[in-house]
Design a protein around this motif. Structure first.
Motif, PDB file in Angstrom:
ATOM      1  N   LYS A  79      31.083  32.547  35.767  1.00  0.00           N
ATOM      2  CA  LYS A  79      31.537  33.468  34.724  1.00  0.00           C
ATOM      3  C   LYS A  79      33.050  33.663  34.761  1.00  0.00           C
ATOM      4  N   GLY A  80      33.551  34.216  33.645  1.00  0.00           N
ATOM      5  CA  GLY A  80      34.977  34.490  33.537  1.00  0.00           C
ATOM      6  C   GLY A  80      35.767  33.207  33.617  1.00  0.00           C
ATOM      7  N   SER A  81      36.889  33.286  34.288  1.00  0.00           N
ATOM      8  CA  SER A  81      37.728  32.093  34.448  1.00  0.00           C
ATOM      9  C   SER A  81      37.500  31.436  35.807  1.00  0.00           C
ATOM     10  N   HIS A 123      21.709  32.317  36.724  1.00  0.00           N
ATOM     11  CA  HIS A 123      21.139  32.847  35.483  1.00  0.00           C
ATOM     12  C   HIS A 123      21.647  32.148  34.224  1.00  0.00           C
ATOM     13  N   GLN A 124      22.891  31.687  34.241  1.00  0.00           N
ATOM     14  CA  GLN A 124      23.437  31.040  33.049  1.00  0.00           C
ATOM     15  C   GLN A 124      23.770  29.568  33.262  1.00  0.00           C
ATOM     16  N   ILE A 153      29.879  34.250  40.420  1.00  0.00           N
ATOM     17  CA  ILE A 153      29.457  32.944  40.923  1.00  0.00           C
ATOM     18  C   ILE A 153      27.936  32.873  41.023  1.00  0.00           C
ATOM     19  N   ARG A 154      27.343  33.697  41.888  1.00  0.00           N
ATOM     20  CA  ARG A 154      25.896  33.631  42.134  1.00  0.00           C
ATOM     21  C   ARG A 154      25.099  33.869  40.855  1.00  0.00           C
ATOM     22  N   ASP A 214      44.602  34.838  36.324  1.00  0.00           N
ATOM     23  CA  ASP A 214      44.411  35.872  35.302  1.00  0.00           C
ATOM     24  C   ASP A 214      43.535  37.029  35.780  1.00  0.00           C
ATOM     25  N   LYS A 215      43.078  36.962  37.021  1.00  0.00           N
ATOM     26  CA  LYS A 215      42.264  38.017  37.655  1.00  0.00           C
ATOM     27  C   LYS A 215      40.907  38.234  36.970  1.00  0.00           C
ATOM     28  N   LYS A 216      40.458  37.250  36.166  1.00  0.00           N
ATOM     29  CA  LYS A 216      39.181  37.368  35.466  1.00  0.00           C
ATOM     30  C   LYS A 216      38.122  36.451  36.056  1.00  0.00           C
ATOM     31  N   GLY A 217      38.404  35.914  37.222  1.00  0.00           N
ATOM     32  CA  GLY A 217      37.443  35.015  37.857  1.00  0.00           C
ATOM     33  C   GLY A 217      37.822  34.764  39.306  1.00  0.00           C
ATOM     34  N   LEU A 218      37.039  33.930  39.954  1.00  0.00           N
ATOM     35  CA  LEU A 218      37.284  33.529  41.335  1.00  0.00           C
ATOM     36  C   LEU A 218      37.370  32.017  41.405  1.00  0.00           C
TER      37      LEU A 218
END
Length: 187
Positions: free
Chosen positions: A121-123, A116-117, A110-111, A138-142
């Motif tokens: 990020k992720g899902s 920065h982008q 998140i931060r 999918d455990k690839k994000g928050l």
């Protein structure tokens, strides 16, 4: 130089820290600074479509800033951003929601993603209809509930102010004063 909506560095420089009245005035200035620069602007945009990213960017800046006050550092030491962020989420009453691993994921996904982008990020998703924080299916994000995060962040800030208002917390007060002296360019 203005340090908050109502105060300048000159106001800060006139505080008598040998009195409790002086300390209370200093804490009031911090309250004005943080509310005026973070929470009040968030209120202005919180109902706007797409404001979640801007709000989380402000939250990320504020978390690191508040940890600097708690540590008494003029800025976050080189390569310590994640440490400061994780400490804030695990050593304040945010610890009810974040263990170390989840705080590290929040920092990265998140931060860092937003600052920065310009994206999470992720899902990961920024939402208003989920618990404060949870992993995606999918455990690839928050998934972050920015409204609940804001409410909790204000609560943690209020807790910090209450700690500062207690004269028994001399070390915490000294760290706060060190950070504000730097902001106000007081040697």
């Amino acid at each position: 130089m203005r340090i908050s909506p109502r105060y300048t560095t000159e106001h800060w420089k006139t505080i008598d820290f040998n009195t409790e009245e002086g300390w209370q005035k200093a804490i009031t200035m911090l309250n004005d600074r943080i509310r005026g620069r973070f929470f009040d602007p968030i209120r202005l945009v919180e109902n706007e479509y797409g404001a979640g990213f801007a709000i989380l960017a402000l939250h990320s800046l504020l978390i690191e800033t508040l940890q600097q006050f708690r540590e008494g550092t003029v800025d976050t030491p080189w390569k310590k951003c994640e440490e400061y962020f994780v400490k804030f989420l695990t050593e304040t009453s945010f610890s009810k929601f974040f263990d170390r691993k989840l705080a590290e994921e929040f920092y990265d996904l998140i931060r860092c993603g937003i600052l920065h982008q310009g994206e999470v990020k992720g899902s990961s998703l920024v939402r208003c209809d989920v618990p404060l924080v949870r992993r995606t299916k999918d455990k690839k994000g928050l998934e972050i509930n920015r409204r609940l995060l804001n409410t909790k962040l204000e609560s943690v800030f209020d807790e910090y102010l209450a700690q500062l208002r207690n004269p028994a917390n001399g070390e915490l007060r000294d760290r706060f004063r060190k950070k504000m002296n730097h902001i106000c360019r007081v040697p």
